[in-house]
Design an enzyme around this catalytic site. Structure first.
Site, PDB file in Angstrom:
ATOM      1  CG  ASN A 172      -0.164   0.011   2.537  1.00 15.77           C
ATOM      2  OD1 ASN A 172       1.070  -0.012   2.533  1.00 15.77           O
ATOM      3  ND2 ASN A 172      -0.879   0.056   3.643  1.00 15.77           N
ATOM      4  CB  SER A 199      14.018  -8.404  13.172  1.00 15.05           C
ATOM      5  OG  SER A 199      14.980  -7.591  13.785  1.00 15.05           O
ATOM      6  CE1 TYR A 246      12.313  -4.489  14.225  1.00 16.36           C
ATOM      7  CE2 TYR A 246      10.425  -4.187  12.770  1.00 16.36           C
ATOM      8  CZ  TYR A 246      11.697  -4.698  13.005  1.00 16.36           C
ATOM      9  OH  TYR A 246      12.324  -5.424  12.027  1.00 16.36           O
ATOM     10  CE  LYS A 276       9.497  -7.765  11.658  1.00 18.54           C
ATOM     11  NZ  LYS A 276       8.842  -8.146  10.381  1.00 18.54           N
ATOM     12  NE  ARG A 314      18.644   3.984  17.662  1.00 18.46           N
ATOM     13  CZ  ARG A 314      18.640   3.559  16.391  1.00 18.46           C
ATOM     14  NH1 ARG A 314      18.305   4.361  15.399  1.00 18.46           N
ATOM     15  NH2 ARG A 314      19.004   2.314  16.116  1.00 18.46           N
TER      16      ARG A 314
END
Ligand code: WQD
Length: 340
Positions: free
Chosen positions: A32, A124, A149, A153, A295
């Protein structure tokens, strides 16, 4: 044999379609364009000479997905379509769970309804979290996910495992990617996200191209060789070919476990500062970067033991960090020529 590639205009999906076509498969795509562009289809055609049909629909929409699976008789599917930004997933967890899990379940149902029984799933290395020992093997226990995220997975792998248990005829291979990077050597295809990149290599090339003034190395106080994080960077075309081999493996009914699990990394760790130096050497461009804080969500170090993929799939990565940086830089310059 017709294969559905979901997320087919995305970074890894589009490169995988090239490899599938070059190995004799017929491919249809569904995407999409949430994080990709239709131009990838032109790139695929320019490289392979094949115009791939893409269904522009949202796989998380059960009715739309059902219609797709009623329109195409498939031998199997490779499921890439998912939201993949670690940082964004921390801000928008429900969007990630709704999109990534509903899409997967709609693909499983669609395949089941038409009696297809081969699924390759894009997972992942982030499922390993901060592993206790390196390199990680497929037996390394998954740890607490560092982001929604990564958790989608882990949950995706569990959904597939339970589905295979309930439908023993259905076979699946789960591929755990390490850090995909680089671009097709023709510069006709590459990473072309609809929003600004957050992954290391496209950030490096954007700074080198002057699209960003500078970049930050997120953390130099980690317990690693030079204090920056360690990752296993794998060229996207090596990764693409692993999907073709995984599909062939399924079609030959060679799976002994269901689902089968394979790590896809080159088996070497590179620090962020080493990656920057590698780029500077390959490109001759001095990078403007500053050292900054860690991070949130980053793991210290992760790289693969790729023995199983070599033994079971016959997969051997053929490209190293030089080809990654050279092809990524060539692609970035090509994007620049087209005003992107
Ligand atoms: C790599 C290293 C950063 C940008 C994620 C997913 C993984 C896969 C790839 C989908 C880290 C550092 C980065 C920057 C930096 N996703 N970095 N400055 O987070 O290892 O993996 O993306 O396929 O599943 O987990 O990739 O490229 O974002 O970061 O210092 O401007 O580079 O801190 O150490 P990551 P990444």
């Amino acid at each position: 044999m017709k294969i559905l590639v979901t997320g087919g205009t995305g970074y890894i999906g589009s490169h995988t379609i090239v490899d599938l076509i070059q190995h004799g498969f017929e491919v249809v795509s569904v995407d999409n364009f949430h994080n990709s562009r239709p131009g990838a289809l032109e790139g695929i055609e320019a490289i392979t000479g094949v115009k791939v049909k893409n269904y522009e629909l949202d796989l998380a929409d059960a009715a739309a997905a059902r219609k797709l699976f009623e329109s195409e008789q498939l031998t199997g599917a490779i499921h890439f379509a998912a939201y993949k930004l670690v940082g964004e997933s921390v801000q928008k967890p429900l969007e990630y769970y709704r999109n990534n899990l509903n899409s997967l379940m709609n693909v499983l149902e669609g395949l089941q309804r038409q009696g297809s029984s081969n699924l390759v799933f894009s997972s992942s290395c982030s499922v390993y979290g901060n592993a206790d020992a390196l390199p990680v093997t497929e037996k390394t226990p998954r740890k607490e996910a560092e982001s929604p995220y990564a958790r989608t997975k882990q949950m995706g792998e569990d959904i597939i495992t339970d589905f295979c248990r309930a439908n023993p005829y259905f076979q699946s291979v789960i591929l755990r990617y390490f850090n995909p990077a680089g671009a097709h050597e023709s510069t006709l295809l590459g990473e072309d996200p609809s929003d600004s990149p957050s992954n290391l290599v496209p950030v490096i090339t954007a700074v080198a191209a002057g699209k960003r003034a500078s970049m930050t190395v997120f953390g130099t106080d980690y317990p690693t060789r030079d204090g920056s994080c360690v990752r296993d960077y794998i060229h996207v075309m090596d990764l693409a070919h692993a999907h073709t081999l995984a599909l062939k493996y399924l079609l030959k009914d060679k799976a002994t476990k269901n689902p089968e699990l394979f790590n896809l990394g080159i088996g070497e760790g590179l620090t962020v500062l080493e990656a920057i130096r590698a780029f500077e050497e390959v490109s001759g461009v001095k990078l403007n970067y500053q050292l900054g804080p860690r991070r949130p969500g980053d793991v210290v170090a992760v790289y693969a033991d790729r023995t199983r993929a070599a033994l079971e799939l016959g997969w051997e990565p053929r490209r190293g960090v030089e080809e990654i940086m050279q092809s990524a830089w060539a692609w970035e310059q090509k994007l620049g020529e087209s005003g992107k």
